[in-house]
Design an enzyme around this catalytic site. Structure first.
Site, mmCIF file in Angstrom:
data_model
loop_
_atom_site.group_PDB
_atom_site.id
_atom_site.type_symbol
_atom_site.label_atom_id
_atom_site.label_comp_id
_atom_site.label_asym_id
_atom_site.label_seq_id
_atom_site.Cartn_x
_atom_site.Cartn_y
_atom_site.Cartn_z
ATOM 1 C CG LEU A 425 -47.080 58.416 8.537
ATOM 2 C CD1 LEU A 425 -46.677 57.753 9.843
ATOM 3 C CD2 LEU A 425 -45.864 59.049 7.880
ATOM 4 N N GLY A 426 -49.970 56.353 5.600
ATOM 5 C CA GLY A 426 -50.426 55.246 4.776
ATOM 6 C C GLY A 426 -51.849 54.863 5.109
ATOM 7 N N GLY A 428 -54.448 51.503 5.133
ATOM 8 C CA GLY A 428 -54.433 50.048 5.085
ATOM 9 C C GLY A 428 -55.804 49.493 5.350
ATOM 10 N N GLY A 429 -55.847 48.197 5.435
ATOM 11 C CA GLY A 429 -57.114 47.511 5.641
ATOM 12 C C GLY A 429 -57.745 47.859 6.959
ATOM 13 N N GLY A 431 -57.313 50.837 8.577
ATOM 14 C CA GLY A 431 -57.498 52.259 8.827
ATOM 15 C C GLY A 431 -56.398 53.093 8.209
ATOM 16 C CB THR A 432 -56.051 56.572 7.694
ATOM 17 O OG1 THR A 432 -57.193 56.222 6.916
ATOM 18 C CG2 THR A 432 -55.146 57.462 6.891
ATOM 19 C CB VAL A 433 -50.865 54.979 9.620
ATOM 20 C CG1 VAL A 433 -49.808 55.266 10.678
ATOM 21 C CG2 VAL A 433 -51.385 53.572 9.775
ATOM 22 C CE LYS A 447 -54.028 50.073 13.278
ATOM 23 N NZ LYS A 447 -53.572 48.698 13.015
ATOM 24 C CG ASP A 544 -52.489 40.804 7.527
ATOM 25 O OD1 ASP A 544 -52.249 40.145 6.498
ATOM 26 O OD2 ASP A 544 -52.978 41.953 7.509
#
Ligand code: NAG
Ligand code: NAG
Ligand code: NAG
Ligand code: NAG
Ligand code: NAG
Ligand code: NAG
Ligand code: NAG
Ligand code: NAG
Length: 749
Positions: A425-426, A428-429, A431-433, A447, A544
């Site tokens: 899905l995406g 990010g800083g 990890g991966t989702v 995640k 964040d």
């Protein structure tokens, strides 16, 4: 009459087997005697002179019954028959004897003559001419087709060494004779009339006899019964044959003696003639009609005990009974029970069973070791990932984390289709989702954290605990986690509509969403953050806040996500010192400089999000120059210079009212205040935004929003209960109160 016949018939029936067996074993011609005394006389010999019982007068056996038992003689001669076989006749011996006294000689029976001339008999070469004595000699004369002369000389003294059983010329002399002799004669001579030796050897002896039977002994010299011993025990062997023709010529002549199933063998005496023998596999008398009969070999059980014997003419065959295989003979491979294969099959079966079992066991061991390794690895990861710490926290903080499930690594692997690329899905800083579908068909977001070092464990656990504690409509719900994998996995509720960031900036890809929706989203997000900041147990600072961390579901409900950097702030502290963390552009400059983290840092970041939403500009635009580079500074400058409406997104300008935009611009400015103290609290921000929302309501969505609001109110009741205690925020409080007065909450219209 009838009765008589019946009796006779019955008698015949009873006797028939005897007669039949008698005929089957016929030896003599029908109607002739077969025995003379102890001797069995088989045809072609026959008992009785001129009685037509033999094949010819020369085969007549004169059975002299004046002796008891009767004695059989050859024809009208004086040779007494001892035995008759298929090949030869044995007759009683004739021994020449000459005895001496000191005074002189006693002639006993010195000269012997056997004359078989004119018959088909001849003396066999298995006879040997023998002289026994120590001062004796004899000349042997024989004749048939040609004459034969030989002699034997025997000397010895008492001192000689004699070897019993050996006739070596000392005391005993032996010489061979040829086949086919028919007339023989011999007599004894002496040199010294046994002078000086008569004490131990008074007589000399000469005789013809079967060499295999006579064995010399020293005692023979002085044995007074030696002659009788020889006569009784050492027969003369006589060859006989039928006629004087060979087989080949006899077969063409009438009266050929060999009948059916027999073979003819030529006599080897040189006198002609032949003899008949039954063919192999046949028995009986080949000279007697009808000849040889088949031997029923099966009577002697020549086959295997499990075999079946079949007699065939001249032979037999063996086969095996049903259930056996083999050639049926009496050997190892004769008949083997088919069941005896069973042990082989059983063995093979057993062997393969054992083999398969071994494979299964080995495989089982292999997999269990592998599994144990995996379990150990998972346990290791569990510990490494702070599983124990989490458990500890769970036990010490029971009510908060109950609903957080600890997922197994397998479960999540299955749910994410082994972390397939198309499930991402995406990134990010943190990890991966992945999108995952649990076995109960719930859609979740998994995640996968970045590989952590041990120092981060506590932080990770904190996030889990923070999220587990937070139950808010506008905070992404943490369903559980998995600590067994190499990297920790977090399982969230799935938020379908992506991040706010994309809705703002991905022009064209995302549908435009209205000012009303935007307000709704930011109000909700602000509410959620306010809730976090004022959480009853321990305030939470998100750290964040940014547009990409505000997710939207399909009804544009905001969900705050990514608590990877979040911190719990103990109630007695208003600020904590931490390593500076966050995203550039959103990062509170004061925090950046002092490392003093307060909830106001989130307010600053949220201000940037609001500015982003209003201007559709990214927080940092490296390509732009000067003020425009940083959205926050640019926005503040614009508001100060009264240029707000120039930097706002044109569509927002169209949709939002002047007052609203003015108010929100002011709010953003306050949030972006460089001094944290001067910023409003998140609660104030939320309330102001809520107020602005009410002001914009359209009649068509009034009802729905009212309901939504009620839900929100009830959910966030504690949020609204909180009285503003922050002294630094008095102005903001007044502002928000002011807004409240302008837009009364009960009826906006
Ligand atoms: C024997 O057979 C011959 C001819 O075959 C015959 O003349 C004679 O009478 C027979 N003798 C006896 C005793 O049967
Ligand atoms: C039988 O033997 C006796 C005594 O040796 C003799 O007198 C007689 O003639 C013999 N009979 C025949 C039929 O040979
Ligand atoms: C005659 O010979 C056969 C075989 O050679 C033997 O079995 C049998 O005992 C002999 N008979 C006598 C009376 O010697
Ligand atoms: C044997 O007998 C035949 C007649 O049967 C005779 O001619 C012959 O001379 C005899 N032989 C001897 C050696 O006596
Ligand atoms: C042996 O006996 C015979 C007759 O009695 C006699 O003539 C002969 O001379 C004797 N020989 C010797 C060597 O004594
Ligand atoms: C028998 O004995 C006598 C006396 O010892 C001797 O002279 C003689 O030669 C012997 N005869 C033979 C044949 O050995
Ligand atoms: C064979 O025997 C017959 C009589 O049995 C006789 O006539 C014939 O001459 C003999 N032949 C020979 C070669 O001895
Ligand atoms: C009998 O049969 C066996 C095997 O069936 C064979 O070897 C043998 O030669 C036969 N014998 C005769 C006489 O046919």
């Amino acid at each position: 009459m009838l009765r008589n016949m019946l009796t006779i018939n019955l008698l015949w029936l009873l006797l028939a087997p005897f007669f039949c067996s008698f005929t089957a074993a016929a030896i003599a011609k029908h109607g002739c005697e077969s025995k003379c005394g102890d001797l069995t006389v088989p045809y072609p010999f026959g008992i009785g002179l001129g009685k037509n019982c033999s094949i010819g007068s020369r085969f007549d056996v004169n059975c002299n019954t004046s002796f008891n038992p009767p004695k059989p003689f050859i024809a009208n001669g004086n040779l007494e028959i001892v035995n008759i076989s298929n090949d030869e006749l044995l007759v009683k011996n004739w021994v020449a004897v000459k005895c001496y006294t000191k005074a002189g000689q006693i002639n006993y029976r010195n000269s012997i003559l056997i004359n078989l001339t004119g018959t088909t008999y001849s003396l066999a070469d298995s006879n040997k001419f023998t002289v026994v004595g120590c001062d004796d000699q004899s000349v042997f004369r024989g004749s048939s087709v040609r004459s034969f002369r030989s002699g034997c000389l025997s000397f010895c003294s008492e001192r000689e060494v004699f070897t019993d059983g050996l006739c070596t010329g000392i005391g005993c002399c032996q010489t061979s004779i040829p086949k086919g002799l028919q007339a023989i004669s011999y007599s004894l001579q002496t040199f010294y009339n046994h002078t000086n030796i008569s004490s131990f050897n008074p007589c000399g002896y000469a005789f013809l006899g079967d060499e295999n039977v006579y064995k010399f002994q020293k005692s023979d010299f002085s044995n007074p019964n030696f002659r009788n011993r020889i006569i009784e025990n050492v027969p003369i062997v006589i060859d006989w044959a039928i006629g004087n023709q060979s087989c080949s010529s006899a077969k063409k002549s009438p009266g050929y003696a060999c009948l059916q199933n027999s073979v003819c063998v030529d006599s080897d005496t040189g006198l002609g003639g032949y003899r008949c023998y039954c063919s192999k596999g046949y028995e009986g008398n080949p000279y007697l009609s009808p000849g040889c009969s088949d031997i029923d070999e099966c009577k002697s059980n020549p086959c295997n005990e499990n075999g079946i014997c079949t007699n065939i003419p001249g032979n037999f065959s063996c086969s095996c009974k049903h259930g056996y295989y083999g050639d049926g003979t009496k050997n190892d491979r004769g008949c083997i029970s088919e069941n005896s294969q069973f042990p082989v099959i059983k063995f093979l079966l057993g062997f393969s069973t054992v083999f398969v079992s071994i494979i299964i066991v080995v495989t089982w061991i292999y997999f269990s070791i592998k599994k144990r390794k995996l379990v150990r690895m998972r346990e290791k990861f569990f510990c490494q990932n702070g599983g124990l710490l989490l458990k500890q926290r769970i036990s010490s903080n029971e009510d908060g984390i109950e609903s957080t499930k600890i997922f197994s690594a397998e479960e999540l692997e299955k749910a994410t289709n082994k972390y397939a690329e198309d499930r991402i899905l995406g990134r990010g800083g943190y990890g991966t989702v992945y999108k995952g579908i649990l076995h109960d068909e719930r859609v979740v977001a998994v995640k996968m954290s970045r590989i952590m070092d041990e120092n981060q464990i506590e932080q990770f656990i904190n996030e889990v605990i923070i999220l587990a504690q937070v139950k808010h409509r506008n905070v992404v719900k943490l369903l559980g986690c998995c600590l067994e994998a190499e990297v920790p996995l977090l399982v969230y509720e799935y938020v379908s509509n992506g991040a706010l960031f994309h809705h703002i900036h991905d022009n064209g890809e995302m549908p435009w969403f209205s000012w009303v929706n935007r307000l709704k989203i930011v109000a909700e997000a602000a509410g959620a953050l306010a809730y976090l900041h004022s959480s009853a147990s321990m305030p939470i600072i998100h750290r964040d806040v940014k547009s990409s961390n505000i997710l939207l579901d399909n009804t544009y409900t905001a969900k705050i996500s990514d608590f990877g950097a979040s911190r719990l702030v103990p109630l007695d502290q208003t600020q904590v010192t931490t390593l500076v963390q966050g995203t550039l552009g959103y990062l509170d400059p004061e925090y950046f400089q002092t490392s003093q983290l307060t909830e106001k840092s989130d307010v600053y970041s949220f201000g940037v999000v609001l500015a982003e939403l209003l201007t559709r500009k990214k927080p940092l635009s490296p390509t732009k120059s000067g003020e425009e580079k940083n959205l926050a500074t640019y926005f503040i400058a614009s508001v100060k210079e009264d240029r707000l409406f120039q930097i706002l997104e044109p569509r927002i300008l169209r949709e939002g009212s002047f007052e609203q935009l003015q108010a929100i611009g002011e709010l953003v400015k306050r949030c972006l205040n460089l001094k944290g103290d001067k910023r409003p609290t998140m609660k104030e921000v939320a309330m102001e935004l809520e107020g602005l929302r009410k002001f914009t309501r359209h009649p068509w969505n009034q009802q729905r929003n009212a309901e939504e609001n009620m839900a929100l109110l009830s959910e966030q009741s504690d949020l609204y209960d909180i009285t503003m205690t922050n002294q630094e925020c008095t102005t903001s409080a007044q502002d928000s109160l002011h807004i409240d007065m302008i837009f009364p909450s009960n009826d906006p219209r």
